[in-house]
Scaffold this motif. Structure first.
Motif, PDB file in Angstrom:
ATOM      1  N   PRO A 101     120.125 -24.214 -11.029  1.00  0.00           N
ATOM      2  CA  PRO A 101     121.259 -24.540 -10.166  1.00  0.00           C
ATOM      3  C   PRO A 101     121.307 -26.022  -9.809  1.00  0.00           C
ATOM      4  O   PRO A 101     122.387 -26.605  -9.673  1.00  0.00           O
ATOM      5  N   SER A 102     120.119 -26.637  -9.667  1.00  0.00           N
ATOM      6  CA  SER A 102     120.003 -28.063  -9.365  1.00  0.00           C
ATOM      7  C   SER A 102     118.806 -28.618 -10.123  1.00  0.00           C
ATOM      8  O   SER A 102     117.936 -27.871 -10.574  1.00  0.00           O
ATOM      9  N   SER A 103     118.762 -29.914 -10.245  1.00  0.00           N
ATOM     10  CA  SER A 103     117.649 -30.542 -10.965  1.00  0.00           C
ATOM     11  C   SER A 103     116.455 -30.697 -10.030  1.00  0.00           C
ATOM     12  O   SER A 103     116.096 -31.804  -9.595  1.00  0.00           O
ATOM     13  N   VAL A 104     115.824 -29.566  -9.711  1.00  0.00           N
ATOM     14  CA  VAL A 104     114.685 -29.517  -8.800  1.00  0.00           C
ATOM     15  C   VAL A 104     113.484 -28.986  -9.571  1.00  0.00           C
ATOM     16  O   VAL A 104     113.523 -27.877 -10.116  1.00  0.00           O
ATOM     17  N   ARG A 105     112.411 -29.771  -9.611  1.00  0.00           N
ATOM     18  CA  ARG A 105     111.203 -29.328 -10.307  1.00  0.00           C
ATOM     19  C   ARG A 105     110.591 -28.131  -9.589  1.00  0.00           C
ATOM     20  O   ARG A 105     110.382 -28.174  -8.370  1.00  0.00           O
ATOM     21  N   PRO A 106     110.305 -27.028 -10.295  1.00  0.00           N
ATOM     22  CA  PRO A 106     109.711 -25.861  -9.639  1.00  0.00           C
ATOM     23  C   PRO A 106     108.347 -26.169  -9.047  1.00  0.00           C
ATOM     24  O   PRO A 106     107.608 -27.039  -9.534  1.00  0.00           O
ATOM     25  N   LEU A 107     107.995 -25.445  -8.011  1.00  0.00           N
ATOM     26  CA  LEU A 107     106.684 -25.572  -7.399  1.00  0.00           C
ATOM     27  C   LEU A 107     105.598 -25.088  -8.351  1.00  0.00           C
ATOM     28  O   LEU A 107     105.821 -24.240  -9.204  1.00  0.00           O
ATOM     29  N   GLY A 108     104.399 -25.624  -8.183  1.00  0.00           N
ATOM     30  CA  GLY A 108     103.243 -25.129  -8.909  1.00  0.00           C
ATOM     31  C   GLY A 108     103.226 -25.519 -10.374  1.00  0.00           C
ATOM     32  O   GLY A 108     103.879 -26.467 -10.802  1.00  0.00           O
ATOM     33  N   ALA A 157     111.430  -6.341  -4.637  1.00  0.00           N
ATOM     34  CA  ALA A 157     110.077  -6.609  -5.127  1.00  0.00           C
ATOM     35  C   ALA A 157     109.259  -7.391  -4.114  1.00  0.00           C
ATOM     36  O   ALA A 157     109.802  -8.070  -3.234  1.00  0.00           O
ATOM     37  N   SER A 158     107.937  -7.323  -4.260  1.00  0.00           N
ATOM     38  CA  SER A 158     106.991  -8.046  -3.411  1.00  0.00           C
ATOM     39  C   SER A 158     106.055  -8.845  -4.293  1.00  0.00           C
ATOM     40  O   SER A 158     104.852  -8.567  -4.359  1.00  0.00           O
ATOM     41  N   GLU A 159     106.594  -9.810  -5.018  1.00  0.00           N
ATOM     42  CA  GLU A 159     105.818 -10.566  -6.001  1.00  0.00           C
ATOM     43  C   GLU A 159     104.517 -11.095  -5.397  1.00  0.00           C
ATOM     44  O   GLU A 159     104.510 -11.855  -4.438  1.00  0.00           O
ATOM     45  N   GLY A 160     103.395 -10.628  -5.991  1.00  0.00           N
ATOM     46  CA  GLY A 160     102.095 -11.133  -5.582  1.00  0.00           C
ATOM     47  C   GLY A 160     101.610 -10.647  -4.235  1.00  0.00           C
ATOM     48  O   GLY A 160     100.571 -11.096  -3.757  1.00  0.00           O
ATOM     49  N   ARG A 161     102.345  -9.753  -3.599  1.00  0.00           N
ATOM     50  CA  ARG A 161     101.986  -9.314  -2.254  1.00  0.00           C
ATOM     51  C   ARG A 161     102.203  -7.814  -2.105  1.00  0.00           C
ATOM     52  O   ARG A 161     102.971  -7.196  -2.821  1.00  0.00           O
ATOM     53  N   ASN A 162     101.510  -7.247  -1.109  1.00  0.00           N
ATOM     54  CA  ASN A 162     101.711  -5.855  -0.732  1.00  0.00           C
ATOM     55  C   ASN A 162     102.996  -5.734   0.073  1.00  0.00           C
ATOM     56  O   ASN A 162     103.383  -6.672   0.773  1.00  0.00           O
ATOM     57  N   TRP A 163     103.663  -4.585  -0.004  1.00  0.00           N
ATOM     58  CA  TRP A 163     104.893  -4.352   0.759  1.00  0.00           C
ATOM     59  C   TRP A 163     104.666  -4.648   2.239  1.00  0.00           C
ATOM     60  O   TRP A 163     105.537  -5.235   2.903  1.00  0.00           O
ATOM     61  N   LEU A 164     103.517  -4.285   2.759  1.00  0.00           N
ATOM     62  CA  LEU A 164     103.238  -4.511   4.174  1.00  0.00           C
ATOM     63  C   LEU A 164     103.265  -5.993   4.535  1.00  0.00           C
ATOM     64  O   LEU A 164     103.588  -6.354   5.674  1.00  0.00           O
ATOM     65  N   VAL A 220     106.996 -15.891  -8.409  1.00  0.00           N
ATOM     66  CA  VAL A 220     105.776 -16.061  -9.190  1.00  0.00           C
ATOM     67  C   VAL A 220     105.119 -17.404  -8.893  1.00  0.00           C
ATOM     68  O   VAL A 220     103.904 -17.555  -9.073  1.00  0.00           O
ATOM     69  N   ASN A 221     105.891 -18.377  -8.448  1.00  0.00           N
ATOM     70  CA  ASN A 221     105.341 -19.703  -8.148  1.00  0.00           C
ATOM     71  C   ASN A 221     105.442 -20.045  -6.666  1.00  0.00           C
ATOM     72  O   ASN A 221     105.286 -21.211  -6.286  1.00  0.00           O
ATOM     73  N   ASP A 222     105.687 -19.043  -5.812  1.00  0.00           N
ATOM     74  CA  ASP A 222     105.777 -19.283  -4.364  1.00  0.00           C
ATOM     75  C   ASP A 222     105.655 -17.945  -3.646  1.00  0.00           C
ATOM     76  O   ASP A 222     106.634 -17.229  -3.465  1.00  0.00           O
ATOM     77  N   PHE A 223     104.423 -17.622  -3.210  1.00  0.00           N
ATOM     78  CA  PHE A 223     104.171 -16.339  -2.560  1.00  0.00           C
ATOM     79  C   PHE A 223     104.553 -16.330  -1.080  1.00  0.00           C
ATOM     80  O   PHE A 223     104.482 -15.273  -0.436  1.00  0.00           O
ATOM     81  N   THR A 224     104.935 -17.470  -0.512  1.00  0.00           N
ATOM     82  CA  THR A 224     105.149 -17.545   0.928  1.00  0.00           C
ATOM     83  C   THR A 224     106.625 -17.625   1.331  1.00  0.00           C
ATOM     84  O   THR A 224     106.945 -17.491   2.507  1.00  0.00           O
TER      85      THR A 224
END
Length: 372
Positions: free
Chosen positions: A124-131, A270-277, A238-242
């Motif tokens: 969408p924009s020229s923003v380098r992905p995290l990680g 979905a809960s990428e990289g994390r538990n639903w809780l 996948v590149n930002d769990f928070t």
């Protein structure tokens, strides 16, 4: 926990009566041919879940066009006639085992780390992905910055999804799932820090979700009425769990309402990289999945630790979701629903199944080494 687990009760999804509420979550396998054609190994892999009692199986992400959408080398596509023919063997095997098979359509966007058609990334924009890129999927080093998409690029992306959905119909799938989660292209539009656009696809959440709604609406208009069209969403990536949607409940309500209005048949949260809780609870006390049910009235699939029978019962009996998708626990327990029905202990997931790459060959090697 009750003696008769609520996950083992039937549920309706579109025109399909499912024998239980378990679904196999999408898991990238990078085991197609270099040209993206599904193999007989993939047919056996997917059929094993249906044979093991999973009534609903959602495929790994499938790239929908031969331009910028491919995310990984050896990822399957739904672009060419060879792709369609390869998937026919998979859909036939799953249907023969009694399962419903949904093709997840995925445009990687800026998170592409292996594309046989081009080295250019778009977003969408020229923003380098995290990680950094993920070695288990064949990548290494920082993500390159993508090129900002033009209006024509956006039109091309929508058209690619529509063509791929038509190919999914021809290949014998029961439905498609639009992948708008986990940091890939459609999620890049939804996410505020990767979408800095000032046109009708940027700014407030109602604009940022527009592309996902456009894709969903266009697919629904192009496929038979009985063909299921779902959407997968997540806050984490996948590149930002928070990451969380900045306006919490208000953003969630905006996203879900837009996709319901676009004609989605279900929502998969979905809960990428994390538990639903860890990811479900919103600041106001509601859960991200219960909001989806309340706003839309659609079937909602919860994800993240749903192999845990106690958590699964809590989610279903608490009205947080209608179905449960299982990923890694299904990989090591392809007969998970039958084990739950018989109260048989599940085998524990071992990361060795994905090391050094998330391929079917590695799963086979792990099973041979562990005599599973």
């Amino acid at each position: 926990m009750t003696t008769s687990h609520p996950a083992l009760t039937p549920v309706r999804l579109g025109g399909h009566e499912l024998s239980s509420r378990y679904a196999v979550a999408p898991m990238t396998r990078v085991s197609a041919t270099p040209e993206g054609v599904p193999t007989q190994d993939m047919a056996r892999y997917y059929a094993e879940f249906a044979d093991g009692g999973f009534p609903l199986v959602i495929t790994e992400g499938i790239y929908p066009d031969n331009a910028h959408s491919q995310g990984y080398l050896n990822q399957p596509g739904l672009v060419t006639e060879a792709h369609v023919e390869g998937w026919r063997a998979v859909t036939g095997a799953v249907r023969g085992a009694g399962g419903v098979l949904v093709a997840q359509l995925m445009h990687a966007g800026a998170l592409s780390q292996g594309n046989r058609y081009t080295a250019e990334r778009i977003g969408p924009s020229s923003v380098r992905p995290l990680g950094e890129m993920m070695p288990e999927y064949g990548g290494s080093g920082p993500w390159p910055a993508p090129r900002e998409m033009s209006a024509q690029d956006i039109d091309d992306v929508v058209a690619g999804f529509v063509v791929a959905a038509g190919n999914a119909v021809a290949a014998g799938f029961d439905g498609v799932e639009v992948h708008a989660a986990n940091g890939y292209l459609l999620d890049q539009f939804i996410t505020d820090y990767t979408n800095l656009r000032t046109d009708s696809y940027g700014g407030p959440m109602a604009n940022r979700v527009r592309l996902t709604a456009d894709v969903t609406r266009a697919i629904k208009a192009a496929v038979p009425p009985e063909f299921v069209v779902g959407v997968r969403l997540s806050q984490t990536k996948v590149n930002d769990f928070t990451y969380r949607w900045p306006d919490g409940e208000r953003d969630a309500e905006t996203v879900y309402a837009a996709l319901a209005a676009a004609g989605a048949d279900y929502l998969h949260i979905a809960s990428e990289g994390r538990n639903w809780l860890d990811t479900a609870r919103l600041a106001g006390g509601r859960t991200i999945t219960s909001v989806a049910r309340e706003v839309t009235g659609l079937p909602v699939i919860a994800n993240g630790g749903m192999h845990d029978a106690v958590l699964a019962e809590r989610v279903l009996d608490g009205g947080h979701a209608d179905l449960l998708s299982v990923a890694r626990a299904a990989l090591v327990n392809p007969d998970l629903p039958r084990r739950v029905a018989k109260d048989v202990e599940l085998d524990r997931f071992d990361h060795g199944m994905l090391d050094p790459a998330v391929t079917l060959d590695n799963v086979r090697r792990w099973r041979e080494d562990n005599q599973v």
